[in-house]
Write a protein that holds these residues in place. Structure first.
Motif, PDB file in Angstrom:
ATOM      1  N   LYS A 221      21.450 126.058 -42.135  1.00  0.00           N
ATOM      2  CA  LYS A 221      22.460 127.113 -42.259  1.00  0.00           C
ATOM      3  C   LYS A 221      22.477 127.697 -43.667  1.00  0.00           C
ATOM      4  N   ALA A 222      22.339 126.829 -44.678  1.00  0.00           N
ATOM      5  CA  ALA A 222      22.408 127.293 -46.064  1.00  0.00           C
ATOM      6  C   ALA A 222      21.186 128.114 -46.452  1.00  0.00           C
ATOM      7  N   VAL A 223      19.991 127.697 -46.020  1.00  0.00           N
ATOM      8  CA  VAL A 223      18.776 128.396 -46.432  1.00  0.00           C
ATOM      9  C   VAL A 223      18.632 129.734 -45.717  1.00  0.00           C
ATOM     10  N   ARG A 224      19.272 129.867 -44.579  1.00  0.00           N
ATOM     11  CA  ARG A 224      19.215 131.132 -43.841  1.00  0.00           C
ATOM     12  C   ARG A 224      19.792 132.281 -44.675  1.00  0.00           C
ATOM     13  N   ALA A 225      20.820 131.981 -45.458  1.00  0.00           N
ATOM     14  CA  ALA A 225      21.437 133.010 -46.297  1.00  0.00           C
ATOM     15  C   ALA A 225      20.605 133.308 -47.542  1.00  0.00           C
ATOM     16  N   LYS A 226      19.863 132.310 -48.029  1.00  0.00           N
ATOM     17  CA  LYS A 226      19.087 132.478 -49.261  1.00  0.00           C
ATOM     18  C   LYS A 226      17.697 133.056 -49.016  1.00  0.00           C
ATOM     19  N   ALA A 227      17.138 132.803 -47.845  1.00  0.00           N
ATOM     20  CA  ALA A 227      15.793 133.309 -47.524  1.00  0.00           C
ATOM     21  C   ALA A 227      15.775 133.733 -46.056  1.00  0.00           C
ATOM     22  N   PRO A 228      16.468 134.807 -45.727  1.00  0.00           N
ATOM     23  CA  PRO A 228      16.633 135.192 -44.317  1.00  0.00           C
ATOM     24  C   PRO A 228      15.351 135.580 -43.603  1.00  0.00           C
TER      25      PRO A 228
ATOM     26  N   ILE B 192      11.823 113.044 -44.266  1.00  0.00           N
ATOM     27  CA  ILE B 192      11.885 111.618 -44.010  1.00  0.00           C
ATOM     28  C   ILE B 192      12.932 111.339 -42.926  1.00  0.00           C
ATOM     29  N   SER B 193      12.595 110.440 -41.996  1.00  0.00           N
ATOM     30  CA  SER B 193      13.425 110.227 -40.815  1.00  0.00           C
ATOM     31  C   SER B 193      14.792 109.631 -41.130  1.00  0.00           C
ATOM     32  N   THR B 194      14.939 108.975 -42.275  1.00  0.00           N
ATOM     33  CA  THR B 194      16.238 108.402 -42.645  1.00  0.00           C
ATOM     34  C   THR B 194      17.157 109.420 -43.313  1.00  0.00           C
ATOM     35  N   LEU B 195      16.673 110.649 -43.474  1.00  0.00           N
ATOM     36  CA  LEU B 195      17.468 111.707 -44.103  1.00  0.00           C
ATOM     37  C   LEU B 195      17.679 112.895 -43.169  1.00  0.00           C
ATOM     38  N   SER B 196      16.682 113.193 -42.360  1.00  0.00           N
ATOM     39  CA  SER B 196      16.665 114.403 -41.544  1.00  0.00           C
ATOM     40  C   SER B 196      17.935 114.651 -40.717  1.00  0.00           C
ATOM     41  N   PRO B 197      18.442 113.677 -39.940  1.00  0.00           N
ATOM     42  CA  PRO B 197      19.593 113.969 -39.070  1.00  0.00           C
ATOM     43  C   PRO B 197      20.860 114.331 -39.829  1.00  0.00           C
ATOM     44  N   TYR B 198      20.959 113.913 -41.082  1.00  0.00           N
ATOM     45  CA  TYR B 198      22.205 114.052 -41.821  1.00  0.00           C
ATOM     46  C   TYR B 198      22.225 115.245 -42.781  1.00  0.00           C
ATOM     47  N   LEU B 199      21.064 115.824 -43.059  1.00  0.00           N
ATOM     48  CA  LEU B 199      20.991 116.913 -44.026  1.00  0.00           C
ATOM     49  C   LEU B 199      20.425 118.203 -43.451  1.00  0.00           C
ATOM     50  N   ILE B 200      19.444 118.107 -42.559  1.00  0.00           N
ATOM     51  CA  ILE B 200      18.742 119.292 -42.084  1.00  0.00           C
ATOM     52  C   ILE B 200      19.638 120.308 -41.374  1.00  0.00           C
ATOM     53  N   PRO B 201      20.590 119.908 -40.517  1.00  0.00           N
ATOM     54  CA  PRO B 201      21.451 120.926 -39.893  1.00  0.00           C
ATOM     55  C   PRO B 201      22.195 121.787 -40.915  1.00  0.00           C
ATOM     56  N   GLN B 202      22.747 121.139 -41.959  1.00  0.00           N
ATOM     57  CA  GLN B 202      23.451 121.903 -42.997  1.00  0.00           C
ATOM     58  C   GLN B 202      22.476 122.729 -43.825  1.00  0.00           C
ATOM     59  N   PHE B 203      21.298 122.163 -44.106  1.00  0.00           N
ATOM     60  CA  PHE B 203      20.280 122.887 -44.872  1.00  0.00           C
ATOM     61  C   PHE B 203      19.844 124.154 -44.151  1.00  0.00           C
TER      62      PHE B 203
ATOM     63  N   MET C  67      15.004 126.613 -51.703  1.00  0.00           N
ATOM     64  CA  MET C  67      15.195 125.424 -50.880  1.00  0.00           C
ATOM     65  C   MET C  67      16.032 124.383 -51.607  1.00  0.00           C
ATOM     66  N   LYS C  68      15.776 124.201 -52.906  1.00  0.00           N
ATOM     67  CA  LYS C  68      16.570 123.259 -53.696  1.00  0.00           C
ATOM     68  C   LYS C  68      18.036 123.678 -53.726  1.00  0.00           C
ATOM     69  N   GLU C  69      18.278 124.969 -53.908  1.00  0.00           N
ATOM     70  CA  GLU C  69      19.652 125.478 -53.928  1.00  0.00           C
ATOM     71  C   GLU C  69      20.338 125.235 -52.586  1.00  0.00           C
ATOM     72  N   ALA C  70      19.619 125.480 -51.498  1.00  0.00           N
ATOM     73  CA  ALA C  70      20.191 125.300 -50.165  1.00  0.00           C
ATOM     74  C   ALA C  70      20.524 123.832 -49.910  1.00  0.00           C
ATOM     75  N   ILE C  71      19.642 122.931 -50.330  1.00  0.00           N
ATOM     76  CA  ILE C  71      19.902 121.503 -50.156  1.00  0.00           C
ATOM     77  C   ILE C  71      21.124 121.079 -50.967  1.00  0.00           C
ATOM     78  N   TRP C  72      21.175 121.519 -52.230  1.00  0.00           N
ATOM     79  CA  TRP C  72      22.300 121.164 -53.093  1.00  0.00           C
ATOM     80  C   TRP C  72      23.621 121.675 -52.515  1.00  0.00           C
ATOM     81  N   ASP C  73      23.609 122.893 -51.995  1.00  0.00           N
ATOM     82  CA  ASP C  73      24.826 123.459 -51.401  1.00  0.00           C
ATOM     83  C   ASP C  73      25.245 122.691 -50.153  1.00  0.00           C
ATOM     84  N   SER C  74      24.314 121.992 -49.511  1.00  0.00           N
ATOM     85  CA  SER C  74      24.604 121.270 -48.280  1.00  0.00           C
ATOM     86  C   SER C  74      25.180 119.882 -48.523  1.00  0.00           C
TER      87      SER C  74
END
Length: 323
Positions: free
Chosen positions: A111-118, A98-109, A286-293
């Motif tokens: 980075k976080a998901v890269r470690a969980k699902a490389p 969703i466009s009202t969430l993407s700019p503020y969460l996706i950059p951190q997500f 993905m849920k874990e990566a979002i929560w960590d972000s």
């Protein structure tokens, strides 16, 4: 009729050009043209109007293309089933946000998901709510990160977190010096909205208890924006006030916004998939990566008042005009 032919017509619909579609499908242009002709002859119907520039599907062709997309999505589901059975976090997944969430969460997500699902490849697409729902239902995207509930029985919603709303105020706002924001009757006419984000607007109107948003710039201006940052800049310019999601405040000072008293109005953010999506391990990662972000403030056990949008009359009235 073959799966390859279905892929060809989907590519033609996306690119509206024989040469570009052939390049994407790794086939020669004459080869693609012949396969399209064979399919049209088999069906006894024209799928594309070749007299149009750019290429355009016929009315019947539009329905065939929609069904082709669904068929190809089901075929991909078989492939994903095999991967899911092995708990193998490999392959490509398309995530709509969703466009009202993407700019503020996706950059951190990311980075976080890269470690969980490389070994996973993520294709990120920013969309509004209506586009996300349609794309998940047709298989154009695999997962949507959006506000829920959607109200669609064919979708599965996996709640990740609750995001509070806050009031973003200009310097002259009478509530600027108060500890919390409380809606006053005079505020409602100054509420600024995002024109194309119907679910977001419906939530804000319900929070404020009003029937419609107003353009406080009057008849001289009619704004059509979809960016929370642009909305905040309009507030800074003294053109009204806005109610924005908390994650959008990362670069703002506490003087620019005020929180609501508990129970704080919030939106439920979930990962949404179709009912035939089976990659449960991927969703968990993905849920874990979002929560960590998320910042610690969103992980605290606060009392929230979830604002729904799918059954709001504001949302229903907005989308009914699009049909």
């Amino acid at each position: 009729m073959t799966l390859q032919q279905l892929k060809y017509i989907v590519a033609l619909d996306e690119h509206r050009h024989f040469a570009k579609a052939a390049e994407v499908c790794l086939v020669t242009q004459p080869g693609l043209t012949i396969q399209l002709k064979n399919l049209e002859e088999e069906l006894g119907i024209k799928i594309f109007d070749r007299d149009k520039v750019p290429l355009k599907p016929t009315e019947a062709g539009k329905e065939i293309i929609v069904r082709a997309k669904k068929t190809l999505h089901e075929v991909d589901g078989i492939r994903d089933f095999v991967i899911g059975q092995k708990d193998n976090l490999e392959g490509t997944v398309t995530l709509g946000v969703i466009s009202t969430l993407s700019p503020y969460l996706i950059p951190q997500f990311m980075k976080a998901v890269r470690a969980k699902a490389p070994k996973m490849q993520f294709v990120i697409k920013e969309m509004n709510t209506g586009q996300l729902i349609e794309s998940v239902l047709t298989g154009a995207i695999d997962v949507a990160l959006m506000a829920t509930p959607t109200g669609y029985p064919l979708l599965r919603e996996h709640v990740v977190f609750n995001e509070p709303f806050v009031a973003f105020l200009n310097e002259g706002h009478p509530n600027r010096d108060n500890a919390f924001y409380e809606i006053k009757p005079g505020d409602t006419k100054n509420l600024l909205l995002l024109r194309e984000e119907y679910c977001f607007n419906a939530q804000l109107l319900d929070i404020c208890g009003i029937n419609a948003g107003n353009n406080i710039m009057g008849e001289q201006f009619n704004y059509d924006i979809s960016s929370v940052e642009t909305l905040k800049n309009m507030v800074r310019a003294g053109l009204g006030f806005a109610i924005v999601p908390e994650l959008s405040l990362a670069n703002d000072t506490a003087l620019q916004y005020k929180r609501f008293k508990e129970p704080v109005p919030s939106r439920e953010i979930s990962l949404v998939v179709s009912d035939n999506f089976i990659r449960k391990l991927l969703l968990e990662k993905m849920k874990e990566a979002i929560w960590d972000s998320l910042p610690d403030s969103l992980k605290e056990g606060k009392k929230y008042r979830r604002i729904q949008w799918n059954d709001s009359p504001h949302f229903i009235n907005a989308v009914s005009g699009l049909k």
